[in-house]
Design a protein around this motif. Sequence first.
Motif, PDB file in Angstrom:
ATOM      1  N   THR A  44       0.995  -1.249   0.084  1.00  0.00           N
ATOM      2  CA  THR A  44       0.175   0.008   0.112  1.00  0.00           C
ATOM      3  C   THR A  44       0.988   1.297   0.015  1.00  0.00           C
ATOM      4  OG1 THR A  44      -1.748  -1.138   1.390  1.00  0.00           O
ATOM      5  CG2 THR A  44      -1.911   1.261   1.314  1.00  0.00           C
ATOM      6  N   LEU A  45       1.995   1.210   0.823  1.00  0.00           N
ATOM      7  CA  LEU A  45       2.876   2.379   0.680  1.00  0.00           C
ATOM      8  C   LEU A  45       3.508   2.602  -0.694  1.00  0.00           C
ATOM      9  CD1 LEU A  45       4.799   4.718   2.329  1.00  0.00           C
ATOM     10  CD2 LEU A  45       6.015   2.530   2.813  1.00  0.00           C
ATOM     11  N   THR A  46       3.987   1.612  -1.061  1.00  0.00           N
ATOM     12  CA  THR A  46       4.600   1.634  -2.832  1.00  0.00           C
ATOM     13  C   THR A  46       3.540   2.011  -3.370  1.00  0.00           C
ATOM     14  OG1 THR A  46       5.826  -0.357  -1.936  1.00  0.00           O
ATOM     15  CG2 THR A  46       5.786   0.106  -4.217  1.00  0.00           C
ATOM     16  N   ARG A  47       2.456   1.699  -3.390  1.00  0.00           N
ATOM     17  CA  ARG A  47       1.274   2.259  -4.369  1.00  0.00           C
ATOM     18  C   ARG A  47       1.101   3.776  -4.321  1.00  0.00           C
ATOM     19  NH1 ARG A  47      -1.842  -2.688  -3.459  1.00  0.00           N
ATOM     20  NH2 ARG A  47      -3.266  -1.166  -2.114  1.00  0.00           N
ATOM     21  N   GLN A  48       1.061   4.032  -2.900  1.00  0.00           N
ATOM     22  CA  GLN A  48       1.006   5.584  -2.629  1.00  0.00           C
ATOM     23  C   GLN A  48       2.105   6.130  -3.118  1.00  0.00           C
ATOM     24  OE1 GLN A  48      -1.762   7.069  -1.380  1.00  0.00           O
ATOM     25  NE2 GLN A  48      -0.775   8.814  -1.962  1.00  0.00           N
ATOM     26  N   ILE A  49       3.314   5.902  -2.822  1.00  0.00           N
ATOM     27  CA  ILE A  49       4.505   6.769  -3.269  1.00  0.00           C
ATOM     28  C   ILE A  49       4.340   6.861  -4.915  1.00  0.00           C
ATOM     29  CG2 ILE A  49       7.022   6.678  -3.605  1.00  0.00           C
ATOM     30  CD1 ILE A  49       7.326   5.291  -0.889  1.00  0.00           C
ATOM     31  N   ALA A  50       4.163   5.705  -5.606  1.00  0.00           N
ATOM     32  CA  ALA A  50       4.104   5.929  -7.025  1.00  0.00           C
ATOM     33  C   ALA A  50       2.932   6.921  -7.290  1.00  0.00           C
ATOM     34  CB  ALA A  50       3.519   4.418  -7.388  1.00  0.00           C
ATOM     35  N   LEU A  51       1.826   7.148  -6.733  1.00  0.00           N
ATOM     36  CA  LEU A  51       0.998   8.005  -7.075  1.00  0.00           C
ATOM     37  C   LEU A  51       1.319   9.462  -6.656  1.00  0.00           C
ATOM     38  CD1 LEU A  51      -2.448   6.357  -5.570  1.00  0.00           C
ATOM     39  CD2 LEU A  51      -1.945   7.144  -8.146  1.00  0.00           C
ATOM     40  N   ASP A  52       2.067   9.719  -5.419  1.00  0.00           N
ATOM     41  CA  ASP A  52       2.629  10.793  -5.190  1.00  0.00           C
ATOM     42  C   ASP A  52       3.645  11.385  -6.080  1.00  0.00           C
ATOM     43  OD1 ASP A  52       1.232  10.531  -2.897  1.00  0.00           O
ATOM     44  OD2 ASP A  52       2.929   9.994  -1.498  1.00  0.00           O
ATOM     45  N   VAL A  53       4.284  10.479  -6.722  1.00  0.00           N
ATOM     46  CA  VAL A  53       5.384  10.721  -7.778  1.00  0.00           C
ATOM     47  C   VAL A  53       4.730  11.426  -9.100  1.00  0.00           C
ATOM     48  CG1 VAL A  53       7.200   9.845  -9.667  1.00  0.00           C
ATOM     49  CG2 VAL A  53       7.261   9.116  -6.869  1.00  0.00           C
ATOM     50  N   GLU A  54       3.770  10.589  -9.445  1.00  0.00           N
ATOM     51  CA  GLU A  54       3.042  10.962 -10.607  1.00  0.00           C
ATOM     52  C   GLU A  54       2.104  12.294 -10.496  1.00  0.00           C
ATOM     53  OE1 GLU A  54      -1.179   9.632 -12.451  1.00  0.00           O
ATOM     54  OE2 GLU A  54       0.023   7.883 -11.895  1.00  0.00           O
ATOM     55  N   HIS A  55       1.773  12.658  -9.182  1.00  0.00           N
ATOM     56  CA  HIS A  55       0.931  13.867  -9.134  1.00  0.00           C
ATOM     57  C   HIS A  55       1.960  14.941  -8.905  1.00  0.00           C
ATOM     58  CE1 HIS A  55      -2.412  11.657  -7.049  1.00  0.00           C
ATOM     59  NE2 HIS A  55      -2.621  11.670  -8.108  1.00  0.00           N
ATOM     60  N   ALA A  56       3.314  14.568  -8.217  1.00  0.00           N
ATOM     61  CA  ALA A  56       4.403  15.721  -8.082  1.00  0.00           C
ATOM     62  C   ALA A  56       4.827  16.047  -9.791  1.00  0.00           C
ATOM     63  CB  ALA A  56       5.348  15.180  -7.187  1.00  0.00           C
ATOM     64  N   LYS A  57       5.045  15.010 -10.498  1.00  0.00           N
ATOM     65  CA  LYS A  57       5.571  15.395 -11.795  1.00  0.00           C
ATOM     66  C   LYS A  57       4.577  16.206 -12.824  1.00  0.00           C
ATOM     67  CE  LYS A  57       9.017  11.996 -12.396  1.00  0.00           C
ATOM     68  NZ  LYS A  57       9.512  10.743 -13.159  1.00  0.00           N
ATOM     69  N   LYS A  58       3.260  15.804 -12.454  1.00  0.00           N
ATOM     70  CA  LYS A  58       2.207  16.529 -13.219  1.00  0.00           C
ATOM     71  C   LYS A  58       2.227  17.936 -12.496  1.00  0.00           C
ATOM     72  CE  LYS A  58      -1.022  12.902 -14.418  1.00  0.00           C
ATOM     73  NZ  LYS A  58      -2.273  12.203 -14.334  1.00  0.00           N
ATOM     74  N   TRP A  59       2.234  18.056 -11.345  1.00  0.00           N
ATOM     75  CA  TRP A  59       2.406  19.489 -10.710  1.00  0.00           C
ATOM     76  C   TRP A  59       3.405  20.457 -11.300  1.00  0.00           C
ATOM     77  CZ3 TRP A  59       5.320  23.059  -8.393  1.00  0.00           C
ATOM     78  CH2 TRP A  59       4.563  24.118  -7.689  1.00  0.00           C
ATOM     79  N   PHE A  60       4.699  19.784 -11.546  1.00  0.00           N
ATOM     80  CA  PHE A  60       5.713  20.450 -11.974  1.00  0.00           C
ATOM     81  C   PHE A  60       5.641  20.800 -13.431  1.00  0.00           C
ATOM     82  CE2 PHE A  60       8.095  18.956  -8.451  1.00  0.00           C
ATOM     83  CZ  PHE A  60       8.724  20.224  -7.862  1.00  0.00           C
ATOM     84  N   GLU A  61       5.045  19.982 -14.320  1.00  0.00           N
ATOM     85  CA  GLU A  61       4.768  20.169 -15.707  1.00  0.00           C
ATOM     86  C   GLU A  61       3.831  21.288 -15.986  1.00  0.00           C
ATOM     87  OE1 GLU A  61       2.872  16.587 -17.233  1.00  0.00           O
ATOM     88  OE2 GLU A  61       4.796  15.343 -17.041  1.00  0.00           O
ATOM     89  N   GLN A  62       2.724  21.517 -14.989  1.00  0.00           N
ATOM     90  CA  GLN A  62       1.783  22.531 -14.951  1.00  0.00           C
ATOM     91  C   GLN A  62       2.544  23.935 -14.451  1.00  0.00           C
ATOM     92  OE1 GLN A  62      -1.432  21.126 -13.053  1.00  0.00           O
ATOM     93  NE2 GLN A  62      -1.932  19.626 -14.657  1.00  0.00           N
ATOM     94  N   HIS A  63       3.466  23.860 -13.612  1.00  0.00           N
ATOM     95  CA  HIS A  63       4.116  25.033 -12.943  1.00  0.00           C
ATOM     96  C   HIS A  63       5.544  25.183 -13.643  1.00  0.00           C
ATOM     97  CE1 HIS A  63       0.462  24.043 -10.664  1.00  0.00           C
ATOM     98  NE2 HIS A  63       0.226  25.382 -10.525  1.00  0.00           N
ATOM     99  N   ASP A  64       5.838  25.098 -14.667  1.00  0.00           N
ATOM    100  CA  ASP A  64       7.403  25.027 -14.818  1.00  0.00           C
ATOM    101  C   ASP A  64       7.822  26.448 -14.853  1.00  0.00           C
ATOM    102  OD1 ASP A  64       9.849  24.309 -15.749  1.00  0.00           O
ATOM    103  OD2 ASP A  64       9.193  24.017 -17.741  1.00  0.00           O
TER     104      ASP A  64
END
Length: 64
Positions: A44-64
């Motif tokens: 469960t922790l591993t899945r959440q970390i993967a989601l966190d990474v995905e969300h963070a990368k999307k955030w950076f794409e939108q706020h470059d």
Amino acid sequence: MKKDGKPVLEVHLFDFSKQIYNQHLHVDFLHKLRDEEKFPDLETLTRQIALDVEHAKKWFEQHD
């Protein structure tokens, strides 16, 4: 989380492979992903970390 009364922060650095353990970093808080959580198991922790990474990368794409 606190250690010896001081806040402790875990930071994930994307696309970074240098050894910097026990080094000081300057971290700017740009966006909060979620509150601290306890997870029932490693899967469960591993899945959440993967989601966190995905969300963070999307955030950076939108706020470059």
